[in-house]
Design a protein around this motif. Structure first.
Motif, PDB file in Angstrom:
ATOM      1  N   GLY A  63       0.818  -1.214   0.000  1.00  0.00           N
ATOM      2  CA  GLY A  63       0.000   0.000   0.000  1.00  0.00           C
ATOM      3  C   GLY A  63       0.847   1.256   0.000  1.00  0.00           C
ATOM      4  O   GLY A  63       0.552   2.234  -0.706  1.00  0.00           O
ATOM      5  N   LEU A  64       1.947   1.257   0.778  1.00  0.00           N
ATOM      6  CA  LEU A  64       2.816   2.432   0.855  1.00  0.00           C
ATOM      7  C   LEU A  64       3.613   2.637  -0.428  1.00  0.00           C
ATOM      8  O   LEU A  64       3.894   3.778  -0.819  1.00  0.00           O
ATOM      9  N   SER A  65       3.966   1.567  -1.084  1.00  0.00           N
ATOM     10  CA  SER A  65       4.642   1.691  -2.381  1.00  0.00           C
ATOM     11  C   SER A  65       3.683   2.276  -3.417  1.00  0.00           C
ATOM     12  O   SER A  65       4.072   3.116  -4.247  1.00  0.00           O
ATOM     13  N   GLY A  66       2.420   1.878  -3.327  1.00  0.00           N
ATOM     14  CA  GLY A  66       1.417   2.401  -4.240  1.00  0.00           C
ATOM     15  C   GLY A  66       1.203   3.898  -4.080  1.00  0.00           C
ATOM     16  O   GLY A  66       0.898   4.606  -5.049  1.00  0.00           O
ATOM     17  N   VAL A  67       1.356   4.410  -2.845  1.00  0.00           N
ATOM     18  CA  VAL A  67       1.213   5.858  -2.628  1.00  0.00           C
ATOM     19  C   VAL A  67       2.189   6.625  -3.510  1.00  0.00           C
ATOM     20  O   VAL A  67       1.832   7.639  -4.120  1.00  0.00           O
ATOM     21  N   ILE A  68       3.408   6.134  -3.613  1.00  0.00           N
ATOM     22  CA  ILE A  68       4.450   6.837  -4.360  1.00  0.00           C
ATOM     23  C   ILE A  68       4.238   6.717  -5.867  1.00  0.00           C
ATOM     24  O   ILE A  68       4.378   7.722  -6.594  1.00  0.00           O
ATOM     25  N   TYR A  69       3.865   5.544  -6.332  1.00  0.00           N
ATOM     26  CA  TYR A  69       3.867   5.318  -7.776  1.00  0.00           C
ATOM     27  C   TYR A  69       2.486   5.200  -8.417  1.00  0.00           C
ATOM     28  O   TYR A  69       2.368   5.211  -9.637  1.00  0.00           O
ATOM     29  N   LYS A  70       1.403   5.077  -7.610  1.00  0.00           N
ATOM     30  CA  LYS A  70       0.071   4.893  -8.178  1.00  0.00           C
ATOM     31  C   LYS A  70      -0.924   5.981  -7.798  1.00  0.00           C
ATOM     32  O   LYS A  70      -1.880   6.221  -8.540  1.00  0.00           O
ATOM     33  N   GLU A  71      -0.753   6.604  -6.673  1.00  0.00           N
ATOM     34  CA  GLU A  71      -1.762   7.556  -6.180  1.00  0.00           C
ATOM     35  C   GLU A  71      -1.942   8.722  -7.143  1.00  0.00           C
ATOM     36  O   GLU A  71      -3.056   9.177  -7.372  1.00  0.00           O
ATOM     37  N   SER A  72      -0.841   9.217  -7.683  1.00  0.00           N
ATOM     38  CA  SER A  72      -0.908  10.381  -8.580  1.00  0.00           C
ATOM     39  C   SER A  72       0.272  10.329  -9.544  1.00  0.00           C
ATOM     40  O   SER A  72       1.414  10.134  -9.112  1.00  0.00           O
ATOM     41  N   GLU A  73       0.001  10.535 -10.832  1.00  0.00           N
ATOM     42  CA  GLU A  73       1.071  10.529 -11.825  1.00  0.00           C
ATOM     43  C   GLU A  73       2.052  11.673 -11.580  1.00  0.00           C
ATOM     44  O   GLU A  73       3.271  11.506 -11.718  1.00  0.00           O
ATOM     45  N   ALA A  74       1.520  12.828 -11.229  1.00  0.00           N
ATOM     46  CA  ALA A  74       2.390  13.976 -10.972  1.00  0.00           C
ATOM     47  C   ALA A  74       3.301  13.694  -9.780  1.00  0.00           C
ATOM     48  O   ALA A  74       4.497  14.006  -9.796  1.00  0.00           O
ATOM     49  N   GLN A  75       2.724  13.111  -8.736  1.00  0.00           N
ATOM     50  CA  GLN A  75       3.511  12.786  -7.555  1.00  0.00           C
ATOM     51  C   GLN A  75       4.560  11.737  -7.894  1.00  0.00           C
ATOM     52  O   GLN A  75       5.727  11.853  -7.483  1.00  0.00           O
ATOM     53  N   ALA A  76       4.193  10.730  -8.655  1.00  0.00           N
ATOM     54  CA  ALA A  76       5.115   9.663  -9.036  1.00  0.00           C
ATOM     55  C   ALA A  76       6.300  10.205  -9.817  1.00  0.00           C
ATOM     56  O   ALA A  76       7.429   9.692  -9.693  1.00  0.00           O
ATOM     57  N   SER A  77       6.080  11.257 -10.622  1.00  0.00           N
ATOM     58  CA  SER A  77       7.151  11.788 -11.459  1.00  0.00           C
ATOM     59  C   SER A  77       8.326  12.309 -10.646  1.00  0.00           C
ATOM     60  O   SER A  77       9.452  12.386 -11.142  1.00  0.00           O
ATOM     61  N   HIS A  78       8.085  12.651  -9.419  1.00  0.00           N
ATOM     62  CA  HIS A  78       9.160  13.175  -8.575  1.00  0.00           C
ATOM     63  C   HIS A  78       9.993  12.058  -7.950  1.00  0.00           C
ATOM     64  O   HIS A  78      11.037  12.346  -7.347  1.00  0.00           O
ATOM     65  N   PHE A  79       9.543  10.820  -8.103  1.00  0.00           N
ATOM     66  CA  PHE A  79      10.281   9.696  -7.522  1.00  0.00           C
ATOM     67  C   PHE A  79      10.781   8.697  -8.562  1.00  0.00           C
ATOM     68  O   PHE A  79      11.717   7.946  -8.290  1.00  0.00           O
ATOM     69  N   THR A  80      10.168   8.699  -9.710  1.00  0.00           N
ATOM     70  CA  THR A  80      10.652   7.798 -10.766  1.00  0.00           C
ATOM     71  C   THR A  80      12.008   8.252 -11.296  1.00  0.00           C
ATOM     72  O   THR A  80      12.715   7.473 -11.942  1.00  0.00           O
TER      73      THR A  80
END
Length: 677
Positions: free
Chosen positions: A582-599
């Motif tokens: 669930g916590l991994s999903g927060v970073i990469y699935k919750e929001s595309e914009a948010q994920a872009s800062h970690f990918t």
């Protein structure tokens, strides 16, 4: 005069007085008696009380009396001259000598790589003898020279807290012009001298101010407290000493404080210093190495400050405060700890002025001296949801296959008590993993409802406490808060002025508690430790800022901090895997914009957003993450007060800190507009 001669003279005077008394009083006693008829006197008879016999008796008595006095005096004189001569000689010596303390330089404070965070510097100080205060002309000249009010100079000279014979510090960091003038005009400044002293130096300005703390003059209360310490390392303190007042300076005062030197001087009857007898050089304090990395600390402070400023410029007008903290999950070492707004420890050098203190204490300054990372207490918001998940699974409120239908509005306690999910459009059908990833409030409202109607009504509270909430983590810094985990008993007592119905624990209390709202209060450090424990499947190491105490002679360390486990929480591996997903999903699935800062980061990250509703217009945002998620090493947390959603500001701060740790700056410019909570 010799004490023996004085005693002989006194003895002769006493004997003379006794003889006078004897001849004037003793011989004036009547030799005749009168009969009752009042006739002429006649001899008193043939009794053995003649004048010769009486005289002899009195003389013998006088001899015994005088001899006794002489014997007592001679015995005392013998005792003084032979038995107690050493004691009296020591007392006489102490009357003509005084011991003056010589301050020792404090130890330095270094970061983990040896970078000086606090060191010492030489300072030229104007010193004055105590009798200068009685010379109005000299006081006036000195005041004009150094640019101080006459009354201020006089008060400093009259200040005897450092000892009656010690020179009084009038001004520090004086210019070369002042030094030259005093030395060139000794006739004008007979009681004034220039001395070189050491002062604290902060080469990086305000960097790490809340961790480092500051120093100041010791108070009487502190003297009593410190002198009551009977440990072998205890230091004798006296008024006027400089001691740590906050942060590491306070926490490790016993090792940073050196051993004062001593200077023995000869004084006259008035206590004025005549000459020097002997001296013992002071020993500097030990250097302290912290776990802090100055480079990462700087990145954290700059990111926190800039994003708070950006949020305020974007309309979050109450956004001034926040904090950020990073820790090595494998040993509890604090890598950085930033709090905004901050302050400059240098303003406390030599005593803080009333203007500076007023500026730091005013409402407009937003309490800059509070270390919000350990003292700030906030609703945890959605960052609590992993713990709520563990509670639901362990107490049978839910299982790994449970699902919930989120329509955006929840009426689990009846339509009169309906509550919105943060996503008013609804998330649809979700399980526990989705509930964490998308931070669905409805999923957790159902869990709160389950606890309210279950036999384990305080399962949520017990789980939170098991993971360390509601108690201090024991970090080696002063001022840590313990937060609050509310329960039925607490509510009943806290709201004592309300009616009985309002004081009872209600279903709505569980619904608030399960999503980190209501009366729950946590510190950023507590939540950092919670996520550190989640990262290591239940093992949490005790947080600390001390790495080692260094030897003040040569190189090497005297004490290495011994890492220790703070707690171990046993959770089923199946439950842990669910939360990690669930916590991994927060970073990469919750929001595309948010994920872009970690990918764009080379390591995988897991974390959680949080948005705490408060009495202010804008909420307080949270973001906590650990990395690498598959082999955790670091955990980072940030809180920004009144700055909006966690993804609006706190997320960027966490990303910047991870970027500094891995030397991989955030290159994404995307901004999330979905209102991620």
């Amino acid at each position: 005069m010799n004490p023996v001669l004085i005693v002989i003279v006194i003895l002769a005077v006493i004997l003379a007085v006794l003889l006078v008394v004897f001849f004037l009083v003793g011989r004036g006693e009547a030799r005749f008696t009168f009969d009752i008829g009042g006739n002429a006197p006649k001899a008193s008879g043939g009794s053995d009380t003649s004048s010769e016999t009486g005289f002899k008796t009195r003389l013998n008595g006088l001899g015994v009396f005088s001899g006794s006095i002489i014997a007592v005096i001679l015995a005392r004189l013998w005792s003084m001259q032979l038995i107690s001569s050493d004691d009296y000689a020591a007392q006489a010596e102490s009357n003509r000598t005084r011991t003056i303390s010589v301050d020792a330089p404090r130890g330095r404070i270094l970061d983990r790589n040896g970078v000086e965070l606090v060191t010492n510097r030489s300072s030229l100080a104007v010193m004055a003898k105590s009798d200068v205060a009685d010379d109005e002309i000299e006081v006036k000249l000195l005041a004009n020279l150094i640019g101080m009010p006459e009354m201020a100079v006089k008060r400093k000279v009259e200040d005897a807290t450092t000892g009656a014979q010690n020179l009084r510090t009038v001004a520090v960091d004086v210019s070369r012009r002042v030094v030259a003038y005093v030395e060139e005009h000794p006739s004008l400044f007979t009681g004034v001298s220039i001395e070189q002293k050491t002062q604290r130096l902060y080469p990086n300005g305000t960097l790490c101010a809340h961790v480092l703390g500051y120093t100041g003059s010791i108070t009487q209360e502190q003297v009593d407290k410190l002198d009551s310490d009977e440990s072998e390392s205890s230091i004798d303190y006296e008024l006027g000493d400089t001691v740590g007042q906050a942060g590491v300076e306070y926490e490790y005062e016993s090792v940073l404080q050196g051993v004062k030197g001593e200077q023995v001087v000869y004084v006259d009857a008035n206590g004025s210093v005549l000459s020097q007898s002997s001296s013992v050089d002071p020993q500097s304090g030990s250097d302290v190495t912290l776990t802090i990395d100055a480079t990462i600390q700087k990145a954290a402070e700059e990111s926190l400050s800039s994003h708070i400023e950006s949020l305020r410029a974007a309309g979050k007008t109450e956004c001034y405060e926040g904090c950020a903290i990073a820790m090595d999950v494998t040993n509890g070492e604090i890598i950085c700890m930033a709090s905004e707004p901050t302050f400059s420890p240098s303003v406390f050098i030599g005593g803080i002025s009333s203007d500076d203190w007023s500026a730091l204490s005013s409402d407009d300054s937003h309490t800059p001296m509070v270390n919000r990372a350990i003292s700030g207490q906030y609703p945890s918001a959605s960052t609590i949801k992993p713990l709520s998940t563990f509670a639901a699974l362990n107490y049978g409120i839910a299982n790994v296959n449970s699902t919930y239908d989120c329509t955006g509005y929840w009426t689990g306690f009846g339509s009169a008590y309906g509550k919105y999910c943060w996503n008013h459009s609804g998330h649809g059908v979700l399980g526990l993993v989705g509930g964490i990833t998308y931070s669905c409030d409805v999923v957790f409202y159902e869990i709160g409802k389950g606890f309210y109607y279950s036999d384990n009504k305080e399962g949520l509270q017990d789980t939170y406490k098991k993971w360390g909430l509601g108690s201090k983590e024991g970090i080696d810094l002063p001022g840590e808060a313990e937060g609050r985990v509310p329960d039925a008993e607490w509510k009943w007592n806290y709201y004592s002025s309300s009616d009985n119905d309002a004081r009872q624990w209600q279903g709505g209390d569980d619904a608030n508690l399960v999503i980190g709202q209501g009366d729950l209060l946590v510190t950023p450090l507590q939540m950092l430790c919670v996520y550190s424990g989640i990262a290591l499947d239940g093992v949490t190491w005790k947080p600390h800022v001390l790495k080692s105490v260094n030897s003040n002679v040569g190189s090497g360390s005297v004490v290495e901090y011994k890492d220790s486990k703070l707690r171990t929480v046993d959770e089923q591996s199946e439950y842990m895997d669910l939360v990690h997903e669930g916590l991994s999903g927060v970073i990469y699935k919750e929001s595309e914009a948010q994920a872009s800062h970690f990918t764009n980061l080379s390591v995988q990250v897991a974390g959680k957003t949080g948005t705490a509703e408060t009495s202010h217009t804008d909420p307080t945002g949270w973001f906590i993450a650990y990395a690498p998620s598959d082999n955790p090493k670091y955990v980072v947390a940030s809180v920004i007060e009144n700055g909006g959603f966690g993804s609006d500001g706190a997320m960027y701060v966490v990303r910047d800190i991870l970027g500094a740790i891995y030397n991989e700056p955030d290159t994404s410019t995307e901004v999330d507009s979905s209102g991620v909570r």
